[in-house]
Design a protein around this motif. Structure first.
Motif, PDB file in Angstrom:
ATOM      1  N   VAL A  87       0.834  -1.200   0.000  1.00 16.36           N
ATOM      2  CA  VAL A  87       0.000   0.000   0.000  1.00 16.36           C
ATOM      3  C   VAL A  87       0.873   1.256   0.000  1.00 16.36           C
ATOM      4  CG1 VAL A  87      -1.680   1.336   1.349  1.00 16.36           C
ATOM      5  CG2 VAL A  87      -1.992  -1.130   1.052  1.00 16.36           C
ATOM      6  N   ALA A  88       1.930   1.247   0.790  1.00 22.21           N
ATOM      7  CA  ALA A  88       2.823   2.412   0.857  1.00 22.21           C
ATOM      8  C   ALA A  88       3.441   2.700  -0.503  1.00 22.21           C
ATOM      9  CB  ALA A  88       3.921   2.185   1.903  1.00 22.21           C
ATOM     10  N   LEU A  89       3.857   1.666  -1.218  1.00 20.92           N
ATOM     11  CA  LEU A  89       4.461   1.863  -2.534  1.00 20.92           C
ATOM     12  C   LEU A  89       3.440   2.438  -3.512  1.00 20.92           C
ATOM     13  CD1 LEU A  89       6.827   1.612  -4.492  1.00 20.92           C
ATOM     14  CD2 LEU A  89       6.154  -0.762  -4.873  1.00 20.92           C
ATOM     15  N   GLU A  90       2.250   1.873  -3.517  1.00 21.81           N
ATOM     16  CA  GLU A  90       1.211   2.369  -4.422  1.00 21.81           C
ATOM     17  C   GLU A  90       0.868   3.827  -4.126  1.00 21.81           C
ATOM     18  OE1 GLU A  90      -2.030  -0.387  -4.067  1.00 21.81           O
ATOM     19  OE2 GLU A  90      -0.904  -2.003  -5.025  1.00 21.81           O
ATOM     20  N   LEU A  91       0.724   4.157  -2.854  1.00 27.22           N
ATOM     21  CA  LEU A  91       0.404   5.542  -2.487  1.00 27.22           C
ATOM     22  C   LEU A  91       1.569   6.483  -2.776  1.00 27.22           C
ATOM     23  CD1 LEU A  91      -1.598   5.051   0.818  1.00 27.22           C
ATOM     24  CD2 LEU A  91      -2.475   5.778  -1.402  1.00 27.22           C
ATOM     25  N   ALA A  92       2.785   6.023  -2.553  1.00 26.02           N
ATOM     26  CA  ALA A  92       3.962   6.856  -2.841  1.00 26.02           C
ATOM     27  C   ALA A  92       4.012   7.205  -4.321  1.00 26.02           C
ATOM     28  CB  ALA A  92       5.241   6.141  -2.412  1.00 26.02           C
ATOM     29  N   GLU A  93       3.745   6.226  -5.167  1.00 31.95           N
ATOM     30  CA  GLU A  93       3.753   6.489  -6.608  1.00 31.95           C
ATOM     31  C   GLU A  93       2.740   7.578  -6.968  1.00 31.95           C
ATOM     32  OE1 GLU A  93       5.174   2.083  -8.150  1.00 31.95           O
ATOM     33  OE2 GLU A  93       3.025   2.499  -7.944  1.00 31.95           O
ATOM     34  N   GLU A  94       1.563   7.486  -6.393  1.00 32.42           N
ATOM     35  CA  GLU A  94       0.517   8.480  -6.673  1.00 32.42           C
ATOM     36  C   GLU A  94       0.877   9.853  -6.100  1.00 32.42           C
ATOM     37  OE1 GLU A  94      -2.122   8.119  -8.695  1.00 32.42           O
ATOM     38  OE2 GLU A  94      -1.312   6.138  -9.119  1.00 32.42           O
ATOM     39  N   MET A  95       1.392   9.862  -4.885  1.00 31.50           N
ATOM     40  CA  MET A  95       1.737  11.143  -4.256  1.00 31.50           C
ATOM     41  C   MET A  95       2.874  11.835  -5.001  1.00 31.50           C
ATOM     42  SD  MET A  95       1.256  10.512  -0.200  1.00 31.50           S
ATOM     43  CE  MET A  95       1.411  12.250   0.159  1.00 31.50           C
TER      44      MET A  95
END
Length: 116
Positions: A87-95
């Motif tokens: 989840v952190a990786l997916e959100l980091a990519e979006e952010m």
């Protein structure tokens, strides 16, 4: 429980934890405008996540092959870490994309102001 029953779980916790840390560092870099460093950290986060997934897949294959994997609180905890790293990786990519868009818009606004 034997110590070796915990070993893979601890490896998943460590690699997933490192992955999550890289993801969070990537967000911080993007916030500062250092998008090159953010992308490098995302690559490292992805490497750690892939390693953790490989470890998990090995356990799944072991179980599917008829060799039971002992389920204990450490194993459950490792799966939590793996999920959060993902989840952190997916959100980091979006952010990072959002921070890049904001940075681009700020630059565009400054260019417009210079023309006025």
């Amino acid at each position: 429980m034997r110590e070796e029953d915990y070993q893979v779980s601890f490896e998943i916790i460590a690699t997933a934890g490192d992955s999550k840390g890289y993801s969070m560092d990537a967000i911080c870099d993007a916030k500062k405008g250092d998008f090159e460093s953010a992308q490098e950290k995302l690559k490292e986060a992805n490497k750690g996540l892939l390693k953790a997934h490989e470890l998990q897949t090995d356990m799944i294959s072991q179980e599917a092959g008829g060799d039971s994997v002992p389920v204990n609180i450490i194993l459950v905890h490792s799966q939590d870490h793996l999920t959060m790293a993902n989840v952190a990786l997916e959100l980091a990519e979006e952010m990072i994309l959002l921070y890049k868009t904001i940075d681009d818009l700020k630059t565009e606004i400054e260019e417009i102001k210079k023309k006025i």
